[in-house]
Design a protein around this motif. Structure first.
Motif, PDB file in Angstrom:
ATOM      1  N   ALA A 158      25.627 -43.692   2.172  1.00 24.29           N
ATOM      2  CA  ALA A 158      25.675 -43.408   0.741  1.00 24.29           C
ATOM      3  C   ALA A 158      26.721 -42.328   0.509  1.00 24.29           C
ATOM      4  O   ALA A 158      27.383 -41.885   1.448  1.00 24.29           O
ATOM      5  CB  ALA A 158      24.305 -42.946   0.250  1.00 24.29           C
ATOM      6  N   GLY A 159      26.869 -41.887  -0.731  1.00 23.61           N
ATOM      7  CA  GLY A 159      27.816 -40.818  -1.044  1.00 23.61           C
ATOM      8  C   GLY A 159      29.219 -41.175  -0.572  1.00 23.61           C
ATOM      9  O   GLY A 159      29.612 -42.339  -0.602  1.00 23.61           O
ATOM     10  N   VAL A 173      18.080 -34.712  -0.659  1.00 25.41           N
ATOM     11  CA  VAL A 173      18.128 -34.262  -2.050  1.00 25.41           C
ATOM     12  C   VAL A 173      19.201 -35.037  -2.812  1.00 25.41           C
ATOM     13  O   VAL A 173      18.969 -35.531  -3.912  1.00 25.41           O
ATOM     14  CB  VAL A 173      18.392 -32.737  -2.102  1.00 25.41           C
ATOM     15  N   GLN A 174      20.378 -35.178  -2.209  1.00 24.81           N
ATOM     16  CA  GLN A 174      21.460 -35.938  -2.850  1.00 24.81           C
ATOM     17  C   GLN A 174      21.017 -37.358  -3.164  1.00 24.81           C
ATOM     18  O   GLN A 174      21.300 -37.888  -4.239  1.00 24.81           O
ATOM     19  CB  GLN A 174      22.697 -36.003  -1.946  1.00 24.81           C
ATOM     20  N   MET A 175      20.332 -37.995  -2.192  1.00 28.06           N
ATOM     21  CA  MET A 175      19.859 -39.373  -2.418  1.00 28.06           C
ATOM     22  C   MET A 175      18.983 -39.424  -3.658  1.00 28.06           C
ATOM     23  O   MET A 175      19.112 -40.312  -4.487  1.00 28.06           O
ATOM     24  CB  MET A 175      19.037 -39.879  -1.229  1.00 28.06           C
ATOM     25  N   MET A 176      18.055 -38.461  -3.765  1.00 31.35           N
ATOM     26  CA  MET A 176      17.143 -38.483  -4.908  1.00 31.35           C
ATOM     27  C   MET A 176      17.899 -38.241  -6.211  1.00 31.35           C
ATOM     28  O   MET A 176      17.649 -38.906  -7.206  1.00 31.35           O
ATOM     29  CB  MET A 176      16.058 -37.427  -4.733  1.00 31.35           C
ATOM     30  N   LEU A 177      18.822 -37.295  -6.211  1.00 32.82           N
ATOM     31  CA  LEU A 177      19.533 -36.975  -7.449  1.00 32.82           C
ATOM     32  C   LEU A 177      20.468 -38.113  -7.856  1.00 32.82           C
ATOM     33  O   LEU A 177      20.517 -38.506  -9.018  1.00 32.82           O
ATOM     34  CB  LEU A 177      20.338 -35.678  -7.285  1.00 32.82           C
ATOM     35  N   TRP A 209      11.674 -28.216   6.339  1.00 34.73           N
ATOM     36  CA  TRP A 209      12.899 -27.626   5.802  1.00 34.73           C
ATOM     37  C   TRP A 209      12.554 -26.354   5.044  1.00 34.73           C
ATOM     38  O   TRP A 209      11.473 -26.237   4.471  1.00 34.73           O
ATOM     39  CB  TRP A 209      13.563 -28.600   4.829  1.00 34.73           C
ATOM     40  N   LYS A 210      13.507 -25.436   4.985  1.00 35.40           N
ATOM     41  CA  LYS A 210      13.313 -24.217   4.199  1.00 35.40           C
ATOM     42  C   LYS A 210      14.122 -24.302   2.900  1.00 35.40           C
ATOM     43  O   LYS A 210      15.159 -24.949   2.860  1.00 35.40           O
ATOM     44  CB  LYS A 210      13.817 -23.014   5.009  1.00 35.40           C
ATOM     45  N   ASP A 211      13.623 -23.648   1.867  1.00 39.08           N
ATOM     46  CA  ASP A 211      14.407 -23.435   0.631  1.00 39.08           C
ATOM     47  C   ASP A 211      14.958 -24.719  -0.004  1.00 39.08           C
ATOM     48  O   ASP A 211      16.115 -24.771  -0.409  1.00 39.08           O
ATOM     49  CB  ASP A 211      15.605 -22.490   0.902  1.00 39.08           C
ATOM     50  N   VAL A 212      14.115 -25.760  -0.082  1.00 41.74           N
ATOM     51  CA  VAL A 212      14.621 -27.018  -0.639  1.00 41.74           C
ATOM     52  C   VAL A 212      14.884 -26.891  -2.151  1.00 41.74           C
ATOM     53  O   VAL A 212      15.840 -27.466  -2.671  1.00 41.74           O
ATOM     54  CB  VAL A 212      13.647 -28.178  -0.364  1.00 41.74           C
ATOM     55  N   VAL A 213      14.030 -26.103  -2.833  1.00 43.02           N
ATOM     56  CA  VAL A 213      14.231 -25.925  -4.282  1.00 43.02           C
ATOM     57  C   VAL A 213      15.627 -25.354  -4.521  1.00 43.02           C
ATOM     58  O   VAL A 213      16.373 -25.813  -5.396  1.00 43.02           O
ATOM     59  CB  VAL A 213      13.171 -24.966  -4.872  1.00 43.02           C
ATOM     60  N   GLN A 214      15.984 -24.386  -3.701  1.00 48.05           N
ATOM     61  CA  GLN A 214      17.291 -23.738  -3.851  1.00 48.05           C
ATOM     62  C   GLN A 214      18.430 -24.719  -3.557  1.00 48.05           C
ATOM     63  O   GLN A 214      19.423 -24.764  -4.288  1.00 48.05           O
ATOM     64  CB  GLN A 214      17.348 -22.581  -2.860  1.00 48.05           C
ATOM     65  N   THR A 215      18.267 -25.539  -2.505  1.00 49.46           N
ATOM     66  CA  THR A 215      19.290 -26.542  -2.194  1.00 49.46           C
ATOM     67  C   THR A 215      19.504 -27.458  -3.390  1.00 49.46           C
ATOM     68  O   THR A 215      20.641 -27.746  -3.785  1.00 49.46           O
ATOM     69  CB  THR A 215      18.865 -27.392  -0.975  1.00 49.46           C
ATOM     70  N   ALA A 216      18.393 -27.910  -3.984  1.00 48.49           N
ATOM     71  CA  ALA A 216      18.503 -28.828  -5.128  1.00 48.49           C
ATOM     72  C   ALA A 216      19.235 -28.152  -6.279  1.00 48.49           C
ATOM     73  O   ALA A 216      20.124 -28.745  -6.908  1.00 48.49           O
ATOM     74  CB  ALA A 216      17.114 -29.290  -5.563  1.00 48.49           C
ATOM     75  N   ALA A 217      18.884 -26.893  -6.536  1.00 50.08           N
ATOM     76  CA  ALA A 217      19.520 -26.171  -7.639  1.00 50.08           C
ATOM     77  C   ALA A 217      21.022 -26.028  -7.387  1.00 50.08           C
ATOM     78  O   ALA A 217      21.845 -26.224  -8.285  1.00 50.08           O
ATOM     79  CB  ALA A 217      18.874 -24.804  -7.807  1.00 50.08           C
TER      80      ALA A 217
END
Ligand code: HEC
Ligand code: HEC
Ligand code: HEC
Length: 429
Positions: free
Chosen positions: A271-272, A365-369, A412-420
């Motif tokens: 993807a991408g 995260v990219q896949m979901m977005l 995984w750590k800090d996934v919310v931050q990665t998404a942001a």
């Protein structure tokens, strides 16, 4: 008096150094224009050469970069976002005014090997000439014949929007001193032809390292870290020298399938920015992709998974529970056990997905977005984008759920931050 004398000699020394530096930079950056030629008559090229040229163009992804969305192939105008601003690809159809119609083979070869335009100006390394320099003379001549046979398109690329001082092209000459090693690599006599061709395709035309090697702050590939993995357009391009880190080792046939169809039954779907690469590789003879796979497998370092025991401690249980609910609502119709896509479509299960097993959550995260763009008749590959439906915390909850359910890898750590962060990058483009 004495102090003054010292000051004067310092001044003379500084002036001499400045003159020397100026002379060196003129010497380094000065490139002659190569005289324009009348475009060769398209029918003057040997048919076999042109045919080979189409294969070369596919292996080098020329159309992927040199075509604007909705634009004519090879007419340029695609914006490339770099940390230094936006660079537009140029028109490489044989139009004499706005394209490369007046370029001789000599001028074209110089551009491919050294990143110099016909009129002598330095080209930016967003054009991967540091890799194309490894192409054989035969491949360069074939690409030239193929491009000169395209329909000329009148189209001028928009002006680049680069930050100071990088909008000053001659500076690239200094960058080249650090990062351009001109010309093909010598044949490795201890290896067979297939391996040597594979190395030439991976390091040269395929410019795989442009995405799969980490970059340094001035946009060069980090020395000694070839194929350790990089980030491109907000996607993680996984390491290509530890492919065996996924739960099922990559075999040659799995690699060939992935590179030619964008899908490997025991690993990921592409993807991408990797999707167009596989779409181009789908059009070349299998022997080329076989050579690429042969070379990649020879690069593998020892498996990481064997030395890293799984560790689920520290997983956020409530996040995982919320993720389970969201997954059944938004994703299970396609990714759940016994869904039509899983049972009929031979899709890779998320348990074997390199994306979900990766060290960072970036591509999940990219896949979901972003989902997987609609491919027309290849509709089975469609995944809708969820960026307007799920917020960062929901994306993170689902990611944490996938990680805990489908893998034996540490959370995984800090996934919310990665998404942001990924969303922020999206908006700036
Ligand atoms: C990753 C994107 C990318 C790929 C892939 C790519 N190019 Fe380019 N190319 C560029 C960019 C960007 C420029 C303009 C650079 C500049 O203006 O400094 C460029 C410029 C050129 C130029 C110089 C044109 C001019 O007017 O000066 C030639 C020739 C060229 N590309 C040929 C090719 C060929 C042949 C291929 C395939 C083998 C290819 N490119 C693949 C990004 C790419
Ligand atoms: C324009 C950038 C780009 C280029 C050029 C590129 N790749 Fe990729 N590649 C990626 C990205 C991004 C991914 C992750 C895609 C995903 O997860 O869906 C990827 C994934 C892969 C994977 C899957 C790895 C895994 O562990 O799942 C393989 C294998 C691969 N690339 C091989 C290659 C080869 C070989 C080349 C050169 C012929 C190449 N790539 C060129 C960006 C690129
Ligand atoms: C309409 C069907 C559909 C829905 C709904 C859907 N997906 Fe997908 N997903 C796909 C397709 C198609 C692919 C491409 C790979 C394939 O065919 O398995 C994919 C690929 C992926 C991948 C990458 C797997 C890999 O390594 O190649 C992840 C991760 C993923 N989806 C997660 C999700 C999540 C999380 C949701 C819910 C928020 C979701 N998907 C909803 C169809 C769907």
């Amino acid at each position: 008096m004495k102090a003054r004398h010292r000051f004067l000699s310092l001044l003379i020394f500084a002036a001499a150094a400045a003159v020397l530096a100026a002379a060196v930079s003129v010497y380094l950056t000065w490139e002659k224009a190569i005289a324009p030629t009348v475009p060769p008559v398209p029918s003057s090229f040997d048919r076999q050469l042109v045919l080979h040229g189409s294969r070369v163009a596919a292996l080098g992804d020329c159309a992927v970069c040199h075509t604007a969305p909705g634009g004519k192939p090879y007419a340029g105008g695609l914006p490339l976002a770099t940390p230094f601003g936006t660079i537009y690809t140029t028109n490489i159809t044989p139009d004499t005014e706005t394209g490369i119609g007046s370029w001789s083979l000599e001028a074209f070869t110089r551009a491919m090997r050294r990143g110099i335009s016909r009129d002598g100006h330095q080209l930016y390394p967003a054009f991967p000439y540091v890799h194309y320099t490894r192409m054989s003379d035969g491949d360069i001549a074939a690409a030239y014949a193929f491009l000169m046979q395209r329909d000329p398109v009148v189209s001028k690329a928009p002006d680049n929007a680069l930050i100071f001082p990088l909008n000053f092209r001659p500076l690239v000459a200094f960058w080249n001193v650090l990062f351009l090693r001109e010309g093909p690599e010598a044949r490795d006599a201890s290896r067979d032809d297939k391996w040597n061709r594979g190395r030439e395709l991976v390091n040269g035309l395929g410019h795989c390292a442009a995405c799969h090697t980490p970059l340094n702050p001035i946009g060069g590939e980090q020395w000694g870290k070839a194929f350790d993995g990089g980030v491109v357009d907000g996607w993680e391009a996984p390491s290509l020298n530890t492919l065996t880190a996924s739960p099922h080792p990559w075999t040659k046939s799995q690699l060939i399938a992935y590179l030619r169809t964008g899908m490997s039954s025991q690993h990921s779907a592409a993807a991408g920015p990797m999707l167009p690469v596989t779409q181009e590789l789908a059009t070349v003879p299998e022997e080329d992709v076989d050579a690429i796979a042969t070379y990649l497998l020879s690069l593998q370092k020892p498996r990481i998974r064997d030395v890293m025991p799984p560790d689920h401690a520290g997983a956020d249980k409530t996040s995982i529970q919320r993720g389970a609910v969201l997954f059944s609502a938004a994703c299970a119709a396609c990714h759940g056990e016994n869904s039509p896509m899983q049972s009929l479509g031979e899709r890779p299960s998320l348990a074997t997905s390199s994306t979900v097993n990766a060290a960072t959550p970036r591509n999940t995260v990219q896949m979901m977005l972003e989902g997987v763009q609609w491919q027309g008749e290849r509709e089975v590959r469609y995944m809708p984008p969820f960026k307007h439906l799920l917020n960062d915390r929901q994306v993170a909850d689902i990611a944490n759920y996938l990680r805990a359910t489908y893998t034996d890898q540490p959370p995984w750590k800090d996934v919310v931050q990665t998404a942001a962060e990924i969303r922020k990058g999206d908006q700036s483009r």
